[in-house]
Design a protein around this motif. Structure first.
Motif, PDB file in Angstrom:
ATOM      1  N   PRO A 172       4.772  -8.998  -2.532  1.00 35.11           N
ATOM      2  CA  PRO A 172       4.725  -8.445  -3.523  1.00 35.11           C
ATOM      3  C   PRO A 172       5.059  -7.002  -3.355  1.00 35.11           C
ATOM      4  O   PRO A 172       4.709  -6.365  -2.497  1.00 35.11           O
ATOM      5  N   GLY A 173       6.265  -6.287  -4.111  1.00 35.00           N
ATOM      6  CA  GLY A 173       6.918  -5.069  -3.804  1.00 35.00           C
ATOM      7  C   GLY A 173       7.415  -4.781  -2.672  1.00 35.00           C
ATOM      8  O   GLY A 173       7.339  -3.782  -2.148  1.00 35.00           O
ATOM      9  N   GLY A 174       7.811  -5.906  -1.887  1.00 33.85           N
ATOM     10  CA  GLY A 174       8.366  -5.946  -0.500  1.00 33.85           C
ATOM     11  C   GLY A 174       7.524  -5.482   0.585  1.00 33.85           C
ATOM     12  O   GLY A 174       8.086  -5.442   1.549  1.00 33.85           O
ATOM     13  N   LEU A 175       6.248  -5.689   0.281  1.00 30.52           N
ATOM     14  CA  LEU A 175       5.250  -5.584   1.339  1.00 30.52           C
ATOM     15  C   LEU A 175       4.922  -6.643   1.848  1.00 30.52           C
ATOM     16  O   LEU A 175       4.688  -7.842   1.200  1.00 30.52           O
ATOM     17  N   ASP A 176       4.612  -6.738   3.305  1.00 30.11           N
ATOM     18  CA  ASP A 176       4.290  -7.697   4.238  1.00 30.11           C
ATOM     19  C   ASP A 176       2.796  -8.160   3.757  1.00 30.11           C
ATOM     20  O   ASP A 176       2.182  -7.146   3.222  1.00 30.11           O
ATOM     21  N   PRO A 177       2.172  -9.205   4.236  1.00 33.10           N
ATOM     22  CA  PRO A 177       0.744  -9.598   3.697  1.00 33.10           C
ATOM     23  C   PRO A 177      -0.379  -8.669   4.555  1.00 33.10           C
ATOM     24  O   PRO A 177      -0.939  -8.502   4.051  1.00 33.10           O
ATOM     25  N   ILE A 178       0.180  -8.034   5.570  1.00 32.54           N
ATOM     26  CA  ILE A 178      -0.773  -7.157   6.601  1.00 32.54           C
ATOM     27  C   ILE A 178      -1.058  -5.875   5.580  1.00 32.54           C
ATOM     28  O   ILE A 178      -1.922  -5.555   5.455  1.00 32.54           O
ATOM     29  N   THR A 179       0.082  -5.691   5.146  1.00 30.70           N
ATOM     30  CA  THR A 179      -0.012  -4.277   4.512  1.00 30.70           C
ATOM     31  C   THR A 179      -0.628  -4.617   3.270  1.00 30.70           C
ATOM     32  O   THR A 179      -1.235  -3.539   2.700  1.00 30.70           O
ATOM     33  N   VAL A 180      -0.100  -5.769   2.548  1.00 33.53           N
ATOM     34  CA  VAL A 180      -0.999  -5.799   1.122  1.00 33.53           C
ATOM     35  C   VAL A 180      -2.460  -5.912   1.434  1.00 33.53           C
ATOM     36  O   VAL A 180      -3.366  -5.433   0.672  1.00 33.53           O
ATOM     37  N   SER A 181      -2.924  -6.622   2.665  1.00 33.09           N
ATOM     38  CA  SER A 181      -4.460  -6.663   2.986  1.00 33.09           C
ATOM     39  C   SER A 181      -4.966  -5.346   2.982  1.00 33.09           C
ATOM     40  O   SER A 181      -6.112  -5.030   2.726  1.00 33.09           O
ATOM     41  N   ARG A 182      -4.228  -4.502   3.615  1.00 30.64           N
ATOM     42  CA  ARG A 182      -4.810  -3.148   4.077  1.00 30.64           C
ATOM     43  C   ARG A 182      -4.918  -2.319   2.728  1.00 30.64           C
ATOM     44  O   ARG A 182      -6.067  -1.429   2.432  1.00 30.64           O
ATOM     45  N   ILE A 183      -3.938  -2.340   1.817  1.00 35.52           N
ATOM     46  CA  ILE A 183      -4.070  -1.726   0.519  1.00 35.52           C
ATOM     47  C   ILE A 183      -5.082  -2.405  -0.304  1.00 35.52           C
ATOM     48  O   ILE A 183      -5.868  -1.773  -1.034  1.00 35.52           O
ATOM     49  N   PHE A 184      -5.332  -3.477  -0.245  1.00 35.60           N
ATOM     50  CA  PHE A 184      -6.214  -4.369  -0.914  1.00 35.60           C
ATOM     51  C   PHE A 184      -7.804  -3.619  -0.546  1.00 35.60           C
ATOM     52  O   PHE A 184      -8.604  -3.375  -1.133  1.00 35.60           O
ATOM     53  N   GLN A 185      -7.838  -3.682   0.854  1.00 40.17           N
ATOM     54  CA  GLN A 185      -9.373  -3.373   1.352  1.00 40.17           C
ATOM     55  C   GLN A 185      -9.155  -1.848   0.835  1.00 40.17           C
ATOM     56  O   GLN A 185     -10.509  -1.158   0.363  1.00 40.17           O
TER      57      GLN A 185
END
Length: 713
Positions: A172-185
């Motif tokens: 999503p948005g060109g972001l990898d799952p780890i980055t998405v996870s950090r933004i989620f947190q």
């Protein structure tokens, strides 16, 4: 519980108009029950009559039954039907509304203090979450992140468990799952800091309280003994968990759904719970509703064929991707016209022909409100808005201004509410519809439509819709034991306002296929049915193609009598005919109307010459503007409309200040390319075709400032 009129009259009044399968649903009042209900088969009628029959025979206590559905509009419609059946005290809510009501009640005793405020929009909080991590996120990325976080939460994933679960979901948005996870947190941290919760938290917190506090769980289970869940194919794992906690191991549950109408998988909905229902409740009877009372045999036949034509992916069991054997609908209406197939030269010609056909239908007596144009993406509406306007046909964009937010509607409700307090309406003395007309005359209502257009016409249409609703309710309540009064009409309007259940307005409906779910019209035109749009370009596996096929099926089954399916071969007039009709129409549309695949020799030339191809649908780009964008003009854009409009507004100011034509500054195609690429520096902006060195020097800083400003909003 008995009535003076006797059980026989109850059966006659509540069960008399039901078919054999609907009657089986309505009389199976205890234990688990699974109802597989195809489109147009009267599922709402079956379950509301089941509830009413249970109430009137004393099996159900009205306050102890909770009926759950997925939209406020559907819940309001169910409440209205139950009132007509004398069971208006039954609770009918969405999952979120039911959970919020419980959360507000139990929060002080279970948690203490006041329930945090619910945030309406995630975007500002996600922007702040990304900023804290020094991650750049433009508006499109923020929108993608919001959808991804919603999916994660309804799938009962935490920021930690998200990474493994999202391995196959793309970026999503060109972001990898780890980055998405950090933004989620980080997003969760921002909410905590500001003492806010979101809509998914309403369900999560209710689940947590029911799991952690036995007293609360016991209280809820004592309150509700029976449950009915409509649209069960759309239940998410989180909603299923909440339902399990409400039940507390009991089996007084009736579910209604159709796996062939699962079109919200991207939000976390899954038909798995519907398909596995009889595994969980081994002795649950299954009733199939297949008699279609909505559509003509011709429409029903096409709908059945669309599902039957699906070819499974080799080596993947259908059960693994949730494709059960579809229900085969059996039409109950009289014959109608065959569905029409239209192949147009270009988008403009397609829209003009559809507008002409609609104008003809209206002239032959089909009300404009009973006609709809349905498309895959909202960006497709512009051509049809223009075509209908040119043809002099009024239209309504579904998803536009809310009906009950209109000033004339608010004023009308104030007048009706005041009149209801000061008027005693005895049945047979003065009808509610006539009272409504008399009251609304002072606001501009008249029996005939005004000759003027614009705001005057729109105001009249709003007031006319209220009068029409009064007429409809008077007819539907003609045989009811409860007299139809002005107070009752005002209560209906207030409830509809709360749930945004607008009455029918005059005008052709323009809507996306997703927005059309749960609605129906006499005539439906499914437009833009070409590869890249149907199926959409980002559907790239069997599950994605299946979802798109189901979406087309839902669109077809919205039509009662007239059905038109159309596509165009080129985006613009005079453009090269590179488009192909949707693969879902193979074997359904007239043979020889168009190619279904590019000839082999053409494919070879393309490989050798490597001309520019659309990055969305893969067809050859025929115009300079399309090559500049890197996609066909009709394929979904990858930019934020607000950014594009900001750039156009800036261009207009510059052109006026310098007395230059707007296109001399930048063409629309160049502005689209700028919005789509969203460059963050001068070098990246200079790489976009149509910018050039001189324009970069002259306008570069201003363009980048606009892009930066829009991204920061």
């Amino acid at each position: 519980m008995t009535e003076e009129t006797g059980t026989g009259s109850i059966e006659e009044r509540i069960l008399g108009g039901l078919d054999e399968e609907q009657r089986q649903v309505a009389t199976t009042l205890q234990g688990p029950l699974c109802v597989l209900a195809g489109a147009g088969t009267g599922k709402t009628r079956a379950i509301t009559h089941r509830i009413a029959y249970g109430v009137h025979t004393g099996v159900y206590k009205p306050s102890s039954l909770l009926a759950v559905t997925f939209t406020a509009r559907a819940a309001a419609e169910m409440r209205s039907r139950l009132r007509d059946l004398g069971a208006g005290a039954v609770q009918t809510r969405t999952f979120h509304a039911a959970a919020l009501r419980q959360l507000q009640y139990f929060w002080p005793q279970a948690i203490g203090g006041q329930l945090p405020n619910i945030v309406d929009y995630k975007a500002p909080l996600i922007t702040e979450a990304a900023r804290r991590l020094r991650t750049t996120a433009d508006r499109a990325t923020v929108r993608d992140l919001a959808s991804e976080i919603e999916w994660a939460k309804v799938s009962m994933l935490t920021p930690e468990s998200y990474v493994a679960a999202a391995a196959d979901r793309g970026q999503p948005g060109g972001l990898d799952p780890i980055t998405v996870s950090r933004i989620f947190q980080s997003y969760e941290d921002v909410k905590t800091d500001r003492q806010l919760i979101d809509f998914e938290d309403v369900l999560l917190l209710t689940v947590a309280i029911l799991e952690d506090d036995p007293r609360v769980a016991a209280s809820v289970r004592d309150q509700y003994r029976h449950f009915v869940v409509d649209e069960y194919q759309d239940v998410s794992p989180l909603q299923q968990r909440l339902l399990d906690l409400w039940l507390g191991g009991r089996d007084e549950l009736c579910v209604v759904g159709d796996a062939s109408q699962t079109i919200y998988s991207f939000t976390g909905a899954t038909p798995r719970h519907l398909l596995d229902f009889t595994d969980r409740y081994e002795h649950a009877p299954v009733v199939k509703l297949v008699r279609d009372y909505r559509s003509t045999p011709q429409v029903v036949h096409l709908a059945n064929r669309v599902l039957a034509a699906r070819q499974p992916e080799a080596g993947v069991p259908d059960r693994d991707i949730h494709w059960p054997t579809p229900l085969e609908l059996v039409a109950q209406r009289e014959n109608g016209p065959d569905p029409s197939f239209l192949e147009a030269k270009d988008d403009e010609a397609e829209a003009a022909e559809i507008a002409a056909r609609i104008k003809k239908l209206i002239s032959e007596g089909t009300p404009a409100a009973e006609i709809a144009i349905l498309y895959r993406t909202n960006g497709q509406s512009a051509a049809y808005e223009q075509a209908l306007a040119s043809a002099g046909v009024g239209y309504l964009l579904r998803g536009g201004e809310r009906f009950f937010a209109r000033r004339e509607v608010r004023d009308a409700m104030l007048q009706l509410r005041s009149a209801a307090r000061n008027t005693t309406t005895e049945p047979g003395v003065e009808s509610v519809p006539q009272l409504t007309r008399d009251i609304l005359v002072s606001l501009g209502y008249s029996a005939t439509a005004p000759a003027a257009s614009g705001a005057v016409r729109e105001k009249w249409e709003s007031l006319s819709a209220l009068v029409a609703l009064a007429d409809e309710m008077a007819v539907s309540r003609a045989g009811s034991e409860i007299p139809f009064t002005l107070n009752l009409f005002v209560a209906e309007l207030e409830e509809r306002s709360a749930s945004q259940h607008a009455p029918t307005l005059q005008g052709v409906t323009l809507a996306s296929l997703h927005a059309a779910k749960g609605l129906e019209w006499d005539a439906v035109f499914l437009v833009g049915l070409s590869e890249g749009l149907m199926p959409i370009s980002f559907a790239d596996d069997q599950a994605g193609y299946d979802e798109e096929r189901r979406l087309l099926y839902v669109g077809i089954t919205r039509a009662r009598k007239y059905l038109g399916l159309s596509w165009s071969l080129a985006r613009t007039p005079g453009g090269r005919a590179n488009r192909r009709p949707s693969r879902f129409l193979d074997g359904l549309r007239p043979s020889g109307s168009s190619r279904t695949a590019t000839p082999a020799r053409s494919t070879k030339r393309r490989a050798a010459a490597t001309p520019p191809l659309c990055r969305v649908c893969g067809t050859l780009l025929s115009s300079a503007s399309e090559r500049k964008l890197g996609r066909c003009g009709g394929c979904p854009a990858g930019y934020d409309e607000a950014v594009f409009e900001s750039l156009r507004a800036w261009r207009l100011q510059v052109s006026q200040a310098n007395s230059l034509p707007a296109f001399v500054i930048f063409t629309d195609a160049t502005l689209m390319a700028i919005a789509e690429n969203n460059p963050s520096n001068v070098s990246a902006l200079g790489q976009i075709s149509g910018v050039g060195k001189s324009k970069l020097e002259r306008y570069g800083d201003a363009v980048l400032a606009i892009l930066a400003g829009d991204s920061a909003k």
